[in-house]
Design an enzyme around this catalytic site. Sequence first.
Site, PDB file in Angstrom:
ATOM      1  CE  LYS A  81       9.616 -44.984  26.031  1.00 48.39           C
ATOM      2  NZ  LYS A  81      10.658 -44.663  25.089  1.00 48.39           N
TER       3      LYS A  81
ATOM      4  CG  ASP B 112      16.169 -42.999  26.027  1.00 50.45           C
ATOM      5  OD1 ASP B 112      16.443 -44.133  26.454  1.00 50.45           O
ATOM      6  OD2 ASP B 112      15.053 -42.714  25.528  1.00 50.45           O
TER       7      ASP B 112
HETATM    8  C1  R5P Z   1      13.011 -47.191  23.727  1.00 55.48           C
HETATM    9  O1  R5P Z   1      12.753 -48.018  24.590  1.00 55.48           O
HETATM   10  C2  R5P Z   1      14.317 -46.487  23.646  1.00 55.48           C
HETATM   11  O2  R5P Z   1      15.046 -46.640  24.820  1.00 55.48           O
HETATM   12  C3  R5P Z   1      14.140 -45.020  23.314  1.00 55.48           C
HETATM   13  O3  R5P Z   1      13.472 -44.390  24.383  1.00 55.48           O
HETATM   14  C4  R5P Z   1      13.341 -44.834  22.058  1.00 55.48           C
HETATM   15  O4  R5P Z   1      13.874 -45.619  21.031  1.00 55.48           O
HETATM   16  C5  R5P Z   1      13.316 -43.403  21.618  1.00 55.48           C
HETATM   17  O5  R5P Z   1      12.527 -43.311  20.464  1.00 55.48           O
HETATM   18  P1  R5P Z   1      11.836 -41.953  20.057  1.00 55.48           P
HETATM   19  O6  R5P Z   1      12.912 -40.925  19.932  1.00 55.48           O
HETATM   20  O7  R5P Z   1      11.203 -42.252  18.725  1.00 55.48           O
HETATM   21  O8  R5P Z   1      10.830 -41.641  21.091  1.00 55.48           O
END
Ligand code: R5P
Length: 291
Positions: free
Chosen positions: A188, A216
């Site tokens: 991403k 995640d």
């Molecule tokens: C970012 O590097 C983290 O690992 C998460 O992917 C991120 O904090 C997710 O944030 P959101 O839900 O706002 O996309």
Amino acid sequence: MIILGGTATNGIDEKVSSLLNLKLVKIEHKVFPDGESYVRIPEQITDKDVVVIQSLYPPQDKHLIELFLVVETLSDMKVDKITVVIPYLAYSRQNRRFKEGEAISIKTILNLLRKSGASSLAVVEPHHYEELEYFEGDIKVIDPIPYISKVVSQRTEKPLVLAPDKGALNRAKRLAEILSTDYTFIEKERDLNTGEVRIKNLPELEVKGRDVVLIDDIISTGGTMVQAINMVKKQGARKVYVTAVHGLFIGDAYLRLIEAGAEEVIITNTIPQDPSKVTIVDVSEAVARTL
Ligand code: R5P
């Protein structure tokens, strides 16, 4: 050893003290009319080894200040070893200078914690292990993945475990190894100004017809997971399970995940959750085992 339950624990302090059969002392706290925090350790601590449990979920600044106040008070009581257990470590994503002039927030926080008197730090699933190294003391990482895997294994057999970005690959690997299945990642990119997330690369493994488990560290706005769900659904995935360690669920994040097609959202209790929406995995035993 005794446990000092902070102002934000989501009950983990009580469970850990009961699992380890250790005395639990609860911090007394209130908020002054102007919004300032007041904390008090309600008894003189004579034990030399104290574990403070405090999560840093919103309002994170308040919980952070309260943690500094407690740790320094313990220092004043001449406690030898102060271990700070932080189920959810806020500010961990600001771990470098993405743009010139930015604060490296996690560095400041961990420096202050050390200076307040913390000798040891234990964190549930940090964003990256490296940022903990700003803490110049003993560091422990608490692994919740075996506990998450227990729920996932009841839902699906041999799913494809998918990290929604390359940085989360190690997490996917750990889960996939316990489930004896395969794993990969998608890439991403996030717009540094708007925060918007875009999927850059598709997974290397075939998704069509398979159950997918997205994993995640944090779900905040849900943007990352929504993009990932959309992508795997488009590629023909069967059921998509969404799991993460820390669930902030800002705004309508949960609803967005469900509307995108998430079968179930599995999340730990490092941050308080609504059990009518998500499946909650308790990390207390993982914390207890680490102490
Ligand atoms: C970012 O590097 C983290 O690992 C998460 O992917 C991120 O904090 C997710 O944030 P959101 O839900 O706002 O996309």
